[in-house]
Every structure is written in structure tokens, then in C-alpha cells.
Design a protein around this motif. Structure first.
Motif, short mmCIF file in Angstrom:
data_model
loop_
_atom_site.label_atom_id
_atom_site.label_comp_id
_atom_site.label_asym_id
_atom_site.label_seq_id
_atom_site.Cartn_x
_atom_site.Cartn_y
_atom_site.Cartn_z
N ALA A 106 1.05 -1.06 -0.02
CA ALA A 106 0.15 -0.15 -0.15
C ALA A 106 1.18 1.34 0.12
N TYR A 107 2.54 1.18 -0.62
CA TYR A 107 2.73 2.30 -0.73
C TYR A 107 1.84 3.06 -1.30
N GLY A 108 1.96 4.94 -0.92
CA GLY A 108 1.31 5.54 -1.72
C GLY A 108 -0.46 6.07 -1.09
N VAL A 109 -0.47 5.05 0.06
CA VAL A 109 -1.76 5.20 0.00
C VAL A 109 -1.68 5.97 1.80
N PRO A 110 -2.32 6.99 2.36
CA PRO A 110 -2.02 7.56 3.51
C PRO A 110 -2.50 6.78 4.83
N PHE A 139 5.80 -12.70 -0.02
CA PHE A 139 7.00 -12.52 -1.11
C PHE A 139 6.41 -10.81 -2.05
N ASN A 140 5.79 -10.17 -0.54
CA ASN A 140 6.17 -9.02 -0.97
C ASN A 140 7.13 -7.64 -0.75
N HIS A 141 8.44 -8.82 0.21
CA HIS A 141 9.55 -7.71 0.04
C HIS A 141 10.54 -7.59 -0.12
N GLU A 181 2.40 -7.58 14.33
CA GLU A 181 3.18 -7.71 14.45
C GLU A 181 4.78 -7.96 13.56
N GLY A 182 5.37 -9.03 13.30
CA GLY A 182 5.85 -9.04 12.41
C GLY A 182 5.49 -8.44 11.16
N GLY A 183 4.64 -8.44 10.49
CA GLY A 183 3.60 -8.01 9.30
C GLY A 183 3.70 -6.72 9.04
N LEU A 184 4.08 -5.91 10.10
CA LEU A 184 4.69 -4.63 10.14
C LEU A 184 6.09 -4.46 9.93
N LEU A 185 6.86 -5.16 9.38
CA LEU A 185 8.36 -5.73 9.25
C LEU A 185 8.32 -5.79 7.75
N VAL A 186 7.15 -6.34 7.01
CA VAL A 186 6.90 -6.33 5.31
C VAL A 186 6.29 -5.39 4.94
N LEU A 187 5.60 -4.10 5.67
CA LEU A 187 4.61 -3.33 5.02
C LEU A 187 4.94 -1.97 4.76
N ALA A 188 4.43 -1.52 3.38
CA ALA A 188 4.34 -0.38 2.86
C ALA A 188 3.37 0.35 2.94
N ARG A 189 3.07 1.30 3.44
CA ARG A 189 2.27 2.33 3.20
C ARG A 189 2.48 4.08 3.47
N GLY A 190 1.60 4.51 2.64
CA GLY A 190 2.41 5.74 3.26
C GLY A 190 3.52 5.96 2.30
N ASN A 191 4.07 6.97 3.16
CA ASN A 191 5.36 7.62 2.15
C ASN A 191 6.38 6.52 2.85
N SER A 192 6.10 5.26 3.67
CA SER A 192 7.68 5.02 4.17
C SER A 192 6.89 3.30 4.39
N GLN A 245 -5.71 6.33 5.28
CA GLN A 245 -7.18 5.48 4.83
C GLN A 245 -7.89 4.23 4.87
N LEU A 246 -6.39 3.69 5.54
CA LEU A 246 -5.77 2.38 5.96
C LEU A 246 -6.98 2.42 7.95
N GLY A 247 -6.84 3.04 8.10
CA GLY A 247 -7.72 3.70 9.15
C GLY A 247 -6.85 3.13 10.83
N GLY A 248 -5.65 3.22 10.19
CA GLY A 248 -4.11 3.23 10.64
C GLY A 248 -3.82 1.99 11.03
N ARG A 249 -4.57 0.86 10.37
CA ARG A 249 -4.15 -0.42 10.12
C ARG A 249 -3.51 -1.15 9.17
N PRO A 250 -2.50 -2.20 9.67
CA PRO A 250 -1.61 -2.60 8.18
C PRO A 250 -2.24 -2.85 7.31
N SER A 251 -1.98 -2.71 6.31
CA SER A 251 -2.61 -3.08 4.87
C SER A 251 -3.53 -4.62 4.99
N SER A 252 -2.68 -5.75 5.35
CA SER A 252 -3.36 -6.87 5.03
C SER A 252 -3.98 -7.09 6.49
N GLU A 253 -4.57 -5.93 6.71
CA GLU A 253 -5.73 -6.15 7.82
C GLU A 253 -6.86 -5.80 6.82
N VAL A 254 -6.96 -4.98 5.91
CA VAL A 254 -7.57 -4.40 5.65
C VAL A 254 -8.03 -5.21 4.59
#
Length: 199
Positions: free
Chosen positions: A92-96, A122-124, A175-186, A99-108
Motif C-alpha cells: 500500500a505504498y502511496g496509500v495514506p 512474497f511482497n518485500h 507484529e511481524g507483518g509491520l516489518l514487511v509493510l509498505a504504506r503511505g511514504n514509508s 485511508q487504512l484507518g491506521g491498520r496494517p494494509s493486510s488487515e484491510v
């Protein structure tokens, strides 16, 4: 067990090549007519079968390799995803984050695919790296997996091994999912890390 890849851009094609290298049959689909990408699928290998989205979602394990913004459209293909495992390859890189309600994109994504067991994985790796043979200098290229369902993570871990990768489970999505998460500009600290495991 049957497999499908939804999305046939660079990442979808890299995944299809991983299946072809390992001799594992896989369906590929987009929202377009299968004829439009049949020649590209045939060029990868005979076990890569172009299908309609409606046919592809009948698979047991589905790799979601579309743009993050397109996942709700794919989710509408079935009223319930009960009994299926979705491997969320989206970023979800580039998605504010708002817009995700502060949640990890995978929960959305998990919420959209009602009843499915979701594994982030397989996303990293960028497509060009994912496309390479995972056997590297006597080791195997690492893929990170995160899920709130240990059984689903184990199944995808076994599949990753069959595809030649070295799966490393990171724990739950929040938890660990945040290590491979892209959202917003980070992005998480493990995104773009090309690691090799030596057994």
C-alpha cells in the motif's frame, strides 16, 4: 491443492515463473480476457494456464498480486472466501495511513476477503529479484510470511519451500507483518531486503 495468481504484471509473472521452474501448475488471471495475456503465459511454461477471474478464484490458494487499490474489485468475485488461503503480495505504498484507518494494509485486505485465511508474503522483494532463481550460492532466497493464522502460514511456508525459497515466519499481521509493510511514504525494515538462508 490448486493455485492461482490474480494479477499478471511484473510481480504476477515473476511468481508464475517460480511455479513453472518448480513444475507446479498454476492459473493466472486478471480482470481482462484471458486471451489478452495467453501468449505471455505460454512463454513462461505449459503449466501456467490463463483463466478468467471467475475461474481462477476456484483455486484453494490464491496469490493476490494486483495493485493494493484493486483488491476490493477482486474480493467481489466471490460472496465468501471460506476455505481459501489468500497470499497478500500487495503493497500500500502511496496509500495514506488514514485511508487504512491506521491498520496494517493486510488487515484491510483480510477484511475484504470474507472468510479467507490471509498470509502476507512474497511482497518485500522487487519483481526483478523475485524473478530470479531462488537458489543463490548454495543457499535459498528468503521470503517473509506473516499471518494471524499459524496453519495458513505453515501451508504457505511449505509451498514456498517447494518453490525453492526459504520461508521465515514473522508472526501476526500487527507484529511481524509491520516489518514487511509498505504504506503511505514509508516501508517496514525488511522491505527490499534480499536475504539468502544457508541451511
Amino acid at each position: 491443492m490448486t493455485y492461482a495468481i490474480i494479477g499478471f504484471g511484473k510481480i504476477g509473472q515473476a511468481l508464475a515463473r517460480a511455479f513453472a521452474r518448480s513444475g507446479i501448475d498454476v492459473s493466472v488471471a486478471t480482470t481482462r480476457d484471458p486471451e489478452s495475456f495467453a501468449s505471455a503465459a505460454a512463454a513462461i511454461g505449459p503449466g501456467v494456464t490463463p483463466k478468467t477471474l471467475a475461474e481462477a478464484v476456484k483455486a484453494d490458494i490464491i496469490f493476490l498480486a494486483v495493485r493494493f487499490q484493486s483488491h476490493p474489485d477482486v474480493a467481489k468475485a466471490l460472496p465468501s472466501w471460506q476455505g481459501k488461503i489468500i497470499v497478500d503480495v500487495t503493497n500500500a505504498y502511496g496509500v495514506p495511513p488514514e485511508q487504512l484507518g491506521g491498520r496494517p494494509s493486510s488487515e484491510v485486505v483480510a477484511q475484504a476477503f470474507t472468510g479467507a485465511r490471509l498470509v502476507k508474503g512474497f511482497n518485500h522483494l522487487v519483481a526483478a529479484v523475485l524473478d530470479q532463481d531462488p537458489a543463490v550460492n548454495g543457499g535459498r532466497r528468503v521470503v517473509f510470511l506473516a499471518s494471524d493464522d499459524d496453519g495458513a502460514a505453515d501451508e504457505i511456508g511449505a509451498l514456498a519451500e517447494n518453490l525453492g525459497f526459504a520461508p521465515i515466519k514473522l508472526g501476526g499481521l500487527s507484529e511481524g507483518g509491520l516489518l514487511v509493510l509498505a504504506r503511505g511514504n514509508s516501508w517496514g525494515r525488511l522491505v527490499f531486503k534480499d536475504l539468502v538462508k544457508f541451511d
